[in-house]
Design a protein around this motif. Structure first.
Motif, PDB file in Angstrom:
ATOM      1  N   GLN A 130       7.390  12.158  -3.764  1.00 22.29           N
ATOM      2  CA  GLN A 130       6.376  11.109  -3.812  1.00 22.29           C
ATOM      3  C   GLN A 130       6.651  10.267  -5.046  1.00 22.29           C
ATOM      4  OE1 GLN A 130       2.391  12.271  -3.060  1.00 22.29           O
ATOM      5  NE2 GLN A 130       1.735  10.168  -2.878  1.00 22.29           N
TER       6      GLN A 130
ATOM      7  N   GLN B  39       0.834  -1.202   0.000  1.00 28.09           N
ATOM      8  CA  GLN B  39       0.000   0.000   0.000  1.00 28.09           C
ATOM      9  C   GLN B  39       0.870   1.253   0.000  1.00 28.09           C
ATOM     10  OE1 GLN B  39      -2.967   0.193   3.057  1.00 28.09           O
ATOM     11  NE2 GLN B  39      -3.406   2.326   2.667  1.00 28.09           N
ATOM     12  N   CYS B  40       1.753   1.370   1.015  1.00 28.53           N
ATOM     13  CA  CYS B  40       2.630   2.539   1.058  1.00 28.53           C
ATOM     14  C   CYS B  40       3.873   2.245   1.888  1.00 28.53           C
ATOM     15  CB  CYS B  40       1.904   3.759   1.613  1.00 28.53           C
ATOM     16  SG  CYS B  40       1.442   3.618   3.338  1.00 28.53           S
TER      17      CYS B  40
ATOM     18  N   THR C  16       6.095   8.295   0.178  1.00 30.67           N
ATOM     19  CA  THR C  16       6.024   9.731   0.430  1.00 30.67           C
ATOM     20  C   THR C  16       7.105  10.126   1.428  1.00 30.67           C
ATOM     21  OG1 THR C  16       3.630   9.672   0.118  1.00 30.67           O
ATOM     22  CG2 THR C  16       4.517  11.609   1.201  1.00 30.67           C
TER      23      THR C  16
ATOM     24  N   SER D   4       0.467   3.428  -9.172  1.00 31.27           N
ATOM     25  CA  SER D   4      -0.107   3.333  -7.819  1.00 31.27           C
ATOM     26  C   SER D   4      -0.844   2.026  -7.552  1.00 31.27           C
ATOM     27  CB  SER D   4      -1.048   4.510  -7.512  1.00 31.27           C
ATOM     28  OG  SER D   4      -0.303   5.702  -7.460  1.00 31.27           O
TER      29      SER D   4
ATOM     30  N   SER E 268       5.086   6.721  -7.098  1.00 35.37           N
ATOM     31  CA  SER E 268       4.096   5.648  -7.180  1.00 35.37           C
ATOM     32  C   SER E 268       4.716   4.481  -7.943  1.00 35.37           C
ATOM     33  CB  SER E 268       2.822   6.135  -7.864  1.00 35.37           C
ATOM     34  OG  SER E 268       3.089   6.483  -9.208  1.00 35.37           O
TER      35      SER E 268
ATOM     36  N   GLY F 192       1.171   0.582  -4.869  1.00 36.38           N
ATOM     37  CA  GLY F 192       1.423   1.478  -3.753  1.00 36.38           C
ATOM     38  C   GLY F 192       2.237   2.698  -4.117  1.00 36.38           C
ATOM     39  N   TYR F 193       2.681   3.389  -3.075  1.00 38.39           N
ATOM     40  CA  TYR F 193       3.411   4.637  -3.256  1.00 38.39           C
ATOM     41  C   TYR F 193       4.342   4.861  -2.076  1.00 38.39           C
ATOM     42  CZ  TYR F 193       0.025   6.350   0.114  1.00 38.39           C
ATOM     43  OH  TYR F 193      -0.732   6.510   1.242  1.00 38.39           O
TER      44      TYR F 193
END
Length: 180
Positions: free
Chosen positions: A125, A98-99, A137, A131, A127, A134-135
């Motif tokens: 950021q 997800q991230c 940041t 995306s 992706s 996920g990504y």
């Protein structure tokens, strides 16, 4: 009642240790490291049994905590660059990812000219597979211990609330110790 930098680092490390793996070894001496912390979370949902998975996702965070009596803009920039360079290879995106956030936290008694602007202006950021995988940041925050001011980049507004809660809890603890 201002909090001392070393006391804030103790509180911060204790707070992070509840969910993060704290790493103090193998930190480059080139940067004013206090510690590094890594967080891994995997969530899954099932229908009737574990053989029928409805969803699964992973969230990760790589936090780099830097501390010094005074930090200048050049040091802040170098530390943020190091955080990105060190964390990005650790991120392994896949369909359940997800991230993975990369966090740089600066704790100092004072910040030199341009240092807080560097904190507030930095952004990153990325992706993965549009995306779908996920990504990542970049989350940056700076804490001025003398005034208990917190500065963050736009992506990291949550840290302002987090540090305000830490300050309030420590103030309450100090009043309790003093018998007020």
């Amino acid at each position: 009642m201002a909090i001392e930098r070393n006391r804030l680092l103790e509180i911060l490390e204790d707070s992070y240790s509840a969910y993060y793996n704290i790493i103090k070894d193998d930190l480059p001496k080139k940067y004013p490291f206090a510690f590094r912390a890594e967080y891994y979370k995997r969530g899954e949902g099932y229908f009737i049994s574990k053989k029928v998975t409805i969803y699964s996702n992973e969230e990760n965070e790589y936090a780099y905590v830097f501390s010094a009596p005074s930090l200048d803009a050049e040091t802040v920039k170098a530390c943020i660059d190091f955080s990105l360079k060190d964390a990005l290879p650790k991120i392994k995106p896949h369909k359940e990812h997800q991230c993975s956030n990369i966090k740089a936290v600066f704790v100092a008694d004072e910040f030199g000219e341009g240092a807080l602007e560097e904190v507030q202006s930095r952004k990153f950021q990325k992706s993965y597979h549009f995306s779908f995988w996920g990504y990542s940041t970049l989350l940056v925050s700076a804490v001025v211990t003398g005034t208990e001011e917190v500065f963050t980049n736009k992506a990291n507004q949550a840290d302002k609330k987090y540090f305000k809660k830490l300050f309030a809890a420590e103030e309450k603890n100090q009043k309790k110790l003093l018998g007020c």
